[in-house]
Motif scaffolding. Structure first.
Motif, PDB file in Angstrom:
ATOM      1  N   CYS A  18       0.836  -1.194   0.000  1.00  0.00           N
ATOM      2  CA  CYS A  18       0.000   0.000   0.000  1.00  0.00           C
ATOM      3  C   CYS A  18       0.873   1.247   0.000  1.00  0.00           C
ATOM      4  O   CYS A  18       0.602   2.214  -0.732  1.00  0.00           O
ATOM      5  CB  CYS A  18      -0.913   0.017   1.225  1.00  0.00           C
ATOM      6  N   SER A  32      -4.036   5.809  -5.140  1.00  0.00           N
ATOM      7  CA  SER A  32      -5.336   6.271  -4.680  1.00  0.00           C
ATOM      8  C   SER A  32      -5.762   5.378  -3.534  1.00  0.00           C
ATOM      9  O   SER A  32      -5.322   4.230  -3.440  1.00  0.00           O
ATOM     10  CB  SER A  32      -6.367   6.186  -5.807  1.00  0.00           C
ATOM     11  N   ILE A  33      -6.601   5.914  -2.684  1.00  0.00           N
ATOM     12  CA  ILE A  33      -6.999   5.131  -1.510  1.00  0.00           C
ATOM     13  C   ILE A  33      -7.821   3.921  -1.918  1.00  0.00           C
ATOM     14  O   ILE A  33      -7.635   2.820  -1.408  1.00  0.00           O
ATOM     15  CB  ILE A  33      -7.762   6.029  -0.524  1.00  0.00           C
ATOM     16  N   GLY A  34      -8.710   4.137  -2.872  1.00  0.00           N
ATOM     17  CA  GLY A  34      -9.517   3.012  -3.357  1.00  0.00           C
ATOM     18  C   GLY A  34      -8.622   1.897  -3.872  1.00  0.00           C
ATOM     19  O   GLY A  34      -8.830   0.728  -3.559  1.00  0.00           O
ATOM     20  N   GLY A  35      -7.622   2.276  -4.653  1.00  0.00           N
ATOM     21  CA  GLY A  35      -6.702   1.281  -5.194  1.00  0.00           C
ATOM     22  C   GLY A  35      -5.974   0.556  -4.087  1.00  0.00           C
ATOM     23  O   GLY A  35      -5.791  -0.660  -4.136  1.00  0.00           O
ATOM     24  N   ILE A  64      -7.002   0.022  -1.091  1.00  0.00           N
ATOM     25  CA  ILE A  64      -7.917  -0.936  -0.450  1.00  0.00           C
ATOM     26  C   ILE A  64      -8.008  -2.200  -1.291  1.00  0.00           C
ATOM     27  O   ILE A  64      -7.928  -3.323  -0.785  1.00  0.00           O
ATOM     28  CB  ILE A  64      -9.311  -0.295  -0.255  1.00  0.00           C
ATOM     29  N   LEU A  65      -8.147  -1.994  -2.604  1.00  0.00           N
ATOM     30  CA  LEU A  65      -8.239  -3.157  -3.486  1.00  0.00           C
ATOM     31  C   LEU A  65      -6.981  -4.023  -3.389  1.00  0.00           C
ATOM     32  O   LEU A  65      -7.066  -5.249  -3.346  1.00  0.00           O
ATOM     33  CB  LEU A  65      -8.453  -2.706  -4.933  1.00  0.00           C
ATOM     34  N   SER A  72      -4.955  -4.268  -0.847  1.00  0.00           N
ATOM     35  CA  SER A  72      -4.965  -4.975   0.439  1.00  0.00           C
ATOM     36  C   SER A  72      -5.819  -6.225   0.360  1.00  0.00           C
ATOM     37  O   SER A  72      -5.385  -7.326   0.720  1.00  0.00           O
ATOM     38  CB  SER A  72      -5.524  -4.088   1.547  1.00  0.00           C
TER      39      SER A  72
END
Lengths: 363, 365, 505
Positions: B89, B99-102, B104-105, B107
């Motif tokens: 991350c 990006s934060i969404g990325g 999370i994905l 993770s």
């Protein structure tokens, strides 16, 4: 005599892995087996491997016995070794002048500590019926902090000739001392097996504790005994490790060695759920791990990637040894053979038989 | 033990529940003891919340591990997977397309990938879980160091805002020495812990899958005979454990804001210890997910107590070892006492098989 | 009038290492039929069941369910196709509640509705009169109750075929009666039931058809009404019947004044057997008779200290001896062949040789291992003596057939030359030939001066070999039978009467 007559099929897996690794090494450079003499002692790949793996070999012998009898693993061996060697270091440093007698008494003292730690785990497992991994979790958690307390928090240095000689070479003897100690240890264990019924008792208890009890064997005593032996192994390993390092680093001494020891037991063809065992297999397994580590270094794999390769290697190994995989391959080959019986090639047949031999360990 | 049922219509506690109860009682007692000894820090709500805020990743990992352990397995790769996720991350967030969404994905993806790989090898190829997850641990550690060796501090704006974000509970808090009211703060990680706890605990209690896990852990052969797909059940437990390790990794970096080689190192052993203290048995089939946070918190409170008492940090490990010893022996004694009682109550023949009429009259309505 | 066939099996074969468990067996089950599957232990009944339910994969043959060929890979598939099974060993999860055990693995809804499940379970338990609460943990139920729960589970499934593999062995008369009522009800609904039991009366009470297996082969399918009990037994036993009838028991000369080899006074154990007295003389063979769970095994285990002894004393040749563990018993030359061969007897992965020398080796001591040569000599001697069929003495015992495994364990004890040998169900689950061999051996050993206790669920085996039968019920001794002309009825009567006596007390 008796061990001679046992079948060797369980050794097929570890030996073939070892051979494979050696072949890889030979391809990398033909000078793999070359040995040089420096200051009257042998050095080179092979001596280095034997030198490097000495603690692991000793610990995997103990681990094999614990696994076989108690159907679980002791994960506190690195910590036990750290504690017992801390006692050794403390004793030697307090003695003032370091003589051989001091070293020997210190070693015996550390053995007593090792046995006590083994007994601690052993009582939890045999009397309180705690799973070995959980029982040893206690020492695993608190062990290094106990060692820290004993050795005075300084990471003391063993600056004396005898320790140095034990850790490296004794002048006049061409073989490095840890190698000799390991061999002596293995011989002692072999004598133990020869003069007692340890193997029969441990295997019986590991395979069927109920039946063992009904035939007059006390499973508790046998499980306890294997933990005592494990404790002794940790003391010896700690002794070698601390002399090799020349200082007692209670944070990093033999850190996470239990992972390698358990792996050695598994590679050696011993089921981790107990029962029949092969000390020879575990010893070969331990050396295999050392060879693997050094091979990865020799192949100039980036240090960061070494663990990845190691993991992939172990996973491949386990897949090959998996009973499910073997069964399905055999079935597929059977189908091929029955479909065109004339084409049943010799290669396939030999492959299946090799798989069978490897497989005998898993079942 | 028909007799017991008839004498006392309430069924006796199951092993899962009794172990959970012990854990809960001990935790409460310990916390009360902490409050009495050190009212200055432990009486503050913030101290309690900080236990969650700072240790959310460990609790999350323990949740996943508990499920695997109830199913009769073990997963020691979780700490390393969690560490790998934090580094992945960090590297990703610091890269240009971060990006934060990325993140999370990533993770979730890494966690699930490890879960699927390990689960497949353990469930379908029947390889010993310890060895496979040990390889998983090596693999994750190796990938971690391959990815990046040095600590990375994430500086991406959006992420830093997320990292520093707190939920403020305005009605709860304490006055500081100057008399200024400081409301309690809860990190998003704590919220995730609570959400996951509710989801996973409900999963284990009220879903078909959850009960299958208990059945498989209790007796996998019987479970197969009862028509449960044992392999798939075991497989899913490892996927869940991988997933929770992935989530834990994201929560970890959300708390610390940095990727580091040492992140979550050794967390697997802490998680195993927490699970055991929380009443999950390594043999499988026994455990309660609510025990996972309780086990973790007990472990943490002990450490806090030791720290508050001024004990050197070196001895903390020793004390937690002692605590574990206490729990393990206690569990062992309680289980064997229960076994003994069962034998002695079940056997008198005049208590077994009373006539039909008798049974009907004493049955609960 | 034969109705529509629901299950048909043709040419089914299945082998295990060392045994051909099923050898092209045919089997047919029709709608509304209770079909008894008969055969001695080891005849292949349980294997046939497990082939139907997908636990084992058949090696060859064809199974059709209502005309459709089927090939189950797991019990789940069989269950989904409407085949409910109650196995001999209880296949339930001890850590789940009673209600869960009744419904787990059956529903397809992803959510468990506890309230509904418990209510349904309570209703079902009540209607079957099972004394259990839906919310209690299964482990806290007695074995009989667990068995009833397993039956309740199978019955409750809306199945076309119900398989009951020795469901009655741990049930009392009342419960058996209840079960039969239930079976008739299901039959009326059109369910085909396969019923396995070793109680012949039960077969004649409930079944319509009988299929007999022997040594993994099909002997035939008969209508129950047209097959007499004697015929059925002879079909089950085959030529062995003649062999068996030749067995002549050995009658030692025992007077009241001779001191018994072993005498137990007021002995009891944690396994819950009531304090009992027992004595055995030199050269005597006696047996413990009684239904399963009556305390037969528990009694002999108490003598051997296999379970923790809680009271009483043991005298050998009139002298009090301290026996507090199996090792003590072994040192006083007592041997014990346990009931559960797999769980308590064999050391699966060890070789036949190691299994044979184990006990003698333990007696000799930890620090005195036999040389390989000596061990091999012992093993070879007994492999020959007892005619153990094994490729080599080095073969792991687990790859031998049940009968040969049992012989290895017998050899283990004979090697220690015991004075008193306890054989707890030595003939269970082994082929008929070996059974006969073992019975003959028992008589031979007695004639040579050994005292033996021989326990078997098959009373006729005990009637053939024992000169004295101790009858047990509800974990206590209710009487003793002597004489040469005992019949099964005598034993049954005593069990029945003994029960009344107990009630009267």
């Amino acid at each position: 005599m008796r061990t001679m007559k046992r079948s060797f099929s369980h050794l097929v897996l570890p030996i073939s892995i070892l051979l494979l690794l050696i072949i890889i090494n030979l391809i990398k450079g033909a000078d793999y087996f070359s040995i040089t003499v420096v200051n009257g002692a042998f050095y080179g790949n092979i001596p280095n491997i034997l030198f490097g793996a000495s603690e692991l070999v000793i610990l995997s012998i103990g681990m094999t016995l614990v696994t076989a009898a108690s159907r679980g693993q002791d994960i506190s061996i690195g910590e036990s070794a750290t504690i017992s060697s801390a006692v050794f270091v403390l004793f030697v440093l307090q003695a003032g002048e370091v003589t051989l007698l001091v070293i020997v008494v210190g070693f015996l003292l550390s053995c007593v500590v090792g046995l006590a730690l083994g007994a601690f785990n052993g009582i939890l497992v045999s009397v309180f019926k705690v799973q070995p991994m959980i029982a040893s979790l206690i020492l695993f958690t608190g062990g290094r902090s106990i060692a820290f307390m004993i050795d005075g928090k300084l990471s003391p240095i063993l600056a004396n000739d005898i320790s140095n000689q034990i850790g490296t070479v004794i002048p006049g003897i061409p073989i490095q001392t840890p190698i000799i100690l390991t061999v002596v240890f293995i011989v002692c264990i072999a004598m133990l097996f020869k003069t007692t019924n340890l193997r029969l008792y441990v295997e019986t208890v590991g395979i069927n504790p109920n039946a063992a009890r009904l035939n007059g064997i006390n499973p508790k005593k046998i499980i306890f005994l294997t933990f005592l032996i494990m404790g002794f192994c940790t003391a010896v390993a700690g002794f070698i490790a601390v002399n090799k390092a020349g200082r007692h680093d209670s944070v990093n001494l033999l850190k996470l060695i239990m992972m390698d020891a358990i792996l050695a037991v598994a590679i050696g063809g011993n089921p981790l759920i107990g029962g029949k065992f092969s000390i020879t297999g575990s010893i070969i397994g331990a050396y295999t791990i050392e060879v693997l580590n050094r091979t990865l270094l020799r192949l100039e794999i980036e240090p960061a990637m070494i663990k990845v390769f190691k993991a992939v290697f172990i996973i491949m190994l386990m897949i090959i040894a998996s009973p499910v995989v073997r069964a399905s391959i055999r079935k597929a080959l059977d189908r091929v053979r029955t479909k065109n019986p004339t084409k049943g090639s010799a290669a396939m047949v030999s492959m299946v038989s090799t798989m069978d031999m490897i497989g005998e360990k898993g079942e | 033990m028909a007799s017991v049922n008839m004498i006392k219509p309430k069924a006796r506690l199951s092993n899962s529940n009794i172990l959970f109860l012990i854990a809960a009682v001990i935790f409460v007692l310990m916390y009360l003891f902490a409050i009495i000894s050190f009212p200055g820090s432990f009486l503050q709500f913030q101290t309690f919340f900080d236990l969650f805020n700072l240790n959310a990743p460990l609790i999350i990992m323990t949740l996943g591990l508990c499920i695997v352990m109830i199913g009769g397995g073990i997963d020691i790769s979780i700490g390393a997977v969690c560490g790998l996720v934090t580094m992945a991350c960090a590297v990703f967030l610091e890269s240009r397309m971060g990006s934060i969404g990325g993140a999370i994905l990533i993770s979730l993806g890494i966690g699930i990938a490890f879960g699927i790989l390990q689960g497949y090898l353990i469930a379908y190829l029947e390889i010993q879980p310890f060895i496979i997850t040990l390889s998983g641990l090596f693999l994750a550690q190796g990938l971690l160091t391959t990815l990046h060796k040095d600590p990375i501090n994430v500086t991406m704006g959006a992420f830093v805002r997320l990292r520093d974000f707190d939920f403020v509970i305005s009605w709860l808090g304490t006055k500081n020495r100057l008399g200024v009211f400081i409301p309690c703060e809860i990190k998003p990680g704590t919220i995730i812990v609570v959400i996951l706890l509710v989801i996973l605990a409900s999963l284990m209690k009220w879903s078909r899958f959850g009960r299958n896990v208990y059945a498989v852990g209790g007796n996998s052969h019987s479970a197969m005979m009862l028509g449960i797909n044992v392999k798939r059940t075991v497989f899913i437990t490892y996927v869940i454990s991988g997933l929770t390790a992935g989530i834990a990794g994201f929560v970890y970096i959300m708390t610390t804001g940095a990727g580091n080689v040492g992140n979550a190192a050794g967390a697997e052993m802490k998680a195993i210890a927490s699970a055991i203290i929380g009443g999950t048995l390594l043999n499988g089939g026994v455990g309660n997910l609510l025990g996972a946070p309780i086990g973790t918190l007990t472990l943490l409170v002990i450490n806090e107590l030791i720290r508050a008492a001024g004990v050197q940090s070196n001895f903390q490990a020793m004390v937690s070892g002692l605590l574990l010893y206490f729990f393990i022996v206690l569990q062992s004694i309680i289980m064997s006492l229960r076994d003994r009682r069962r034998v002695s109550i079940a056997l008198p023949p005049w208590l077994r098989f009373p006539g039909k009429g008798q049974v009907a009259s004493q049955r609960q309505p | 009038m034969l109705s529509e066939t629901i299950l048909e099996m043709k040419d089914i074969s299945k082998s295990f290492p060392g045994v051909k468990a099923l050898d092209s067996v045919d089997f047919k089950l029709r709608k509304s039929e209770i079909h008894a599957l008969m055969g001695e232990n080891g005849a292949g009944k349980s294997t046939l069941i497990k082939v139907i339910t997908g636990v084992y994969e058949k090696d060859a043959g064809l199974i059709t369910l209502q005309g459709e060929p089927i090939h189950f890979k797991s019990p789940q598939e069989a269950q989904n196709k409407g085949i409910g099974t109650v196995y001999q060993e209880i296949m339930l999860c001890p850590n789940l509640t009673v209600a869960e055990n009744m419904y787990i693995g059956r529903s397809h809804s992803p959510i468990v509705n506890w309230k509904q499940m418990n209510e349904q379970a309570a209703r079902l338990l009540q209607s079957l009169g099972i004394p259990a609460s839906p919310i209690q943990e299964l482990a806290s139920c007695s074995l009989a109750v667990q068995q009833m729960i397993a039956i309740a589970r199978a019955v409750d499934m809306d199945c076309k075929i119900l398989i009951l593999d020795e469901p009655t062995s741990s049930l009392d008369e009342d419960e058996v009666h209840k079960l039969f009522e239930l079976m008739r009800e299901l039959k009326a609904r059109g369910v085909g039931i396969i019923f396995i039991t070793h109680f012949l009366e039960q077969v004649y009470e409930i079944s319509d058809m009988i299929t007999v297996l022997r040594n993994g082969k099909l002997i035939g399918e008969y209508e129950t009404s047209s097959l007499s009990q004697i015929e059925l037994i002879s079909k089950m036993l085959g030529n062995e019947l003649e062999d068996i009838t030749k067995i002549k028991k050995y009658e030692p000369h025992v007077s009241d004044t001779t001191i018994p080899v072993l005498e137990a006074v007021g002995i009891s154990s944690v396994a819950g057997v009531r304090p009992f007295d027992f004595a055995i003389h030199k050269g005597e063979v006696n047996g413990f008779a009684g239904l399963l769970g009556s305390g037969r095994s528990e009694s002999v285990r108490a003598i051997f200290s296999a379970d923790k002894v809680t009271g009483g004393e043991i005298r050998m040749h009139g002298k009090k001896v301290k026996i507090r563990s199996p090792l003590h018993a072994m040192k006083h030359r007592i041997g014990y062949l346990p009931e559960d061969r797999k769980g308590d007897g064999i050391i699966e992965d060890l070789s036949v040789r190691d299994n044979i020398i184990l006990t003698l080796q333990v007696l000799k001591g930890f620090f005195k291992p036999f040389s390989w040569k000596q061990a091999e000599a012992f093993a070879e001697e007994y492999i020959k003596k007892l005619n153990i069929k094994t490729p080599t003495s080095n073969t792991p015992i687990k790859s031998l057939s049940g009968g040969n495994q049992q012989k290895v364990i017998l050899a283990r004890w004979l090697l220690t030359n015991p004075e008193y040998l306890i054989l707890d169900e030595p003939t269970r689950g082994i082929d008929v030939g070996t059974k006969v061999e073992i019975q003959k051996l028992v008589i031979k050993l007695a004639a040579s001066g050994m005292s033996l206790t021989f326990i078997s669920s098959e009373i006729d085996e005990m009637l053939r070999t024992c000169s004295r039968l101790i009858v047990m019920k509800d974990r206590q001794i209710v009487g003793e039978l002597r004489g040469t002309d005992l019949s099964e009825n005598d034993v049954m009567n005593m069990i029945a009467q003994g029960g009344e006596n107990v009630c009267a007390q």
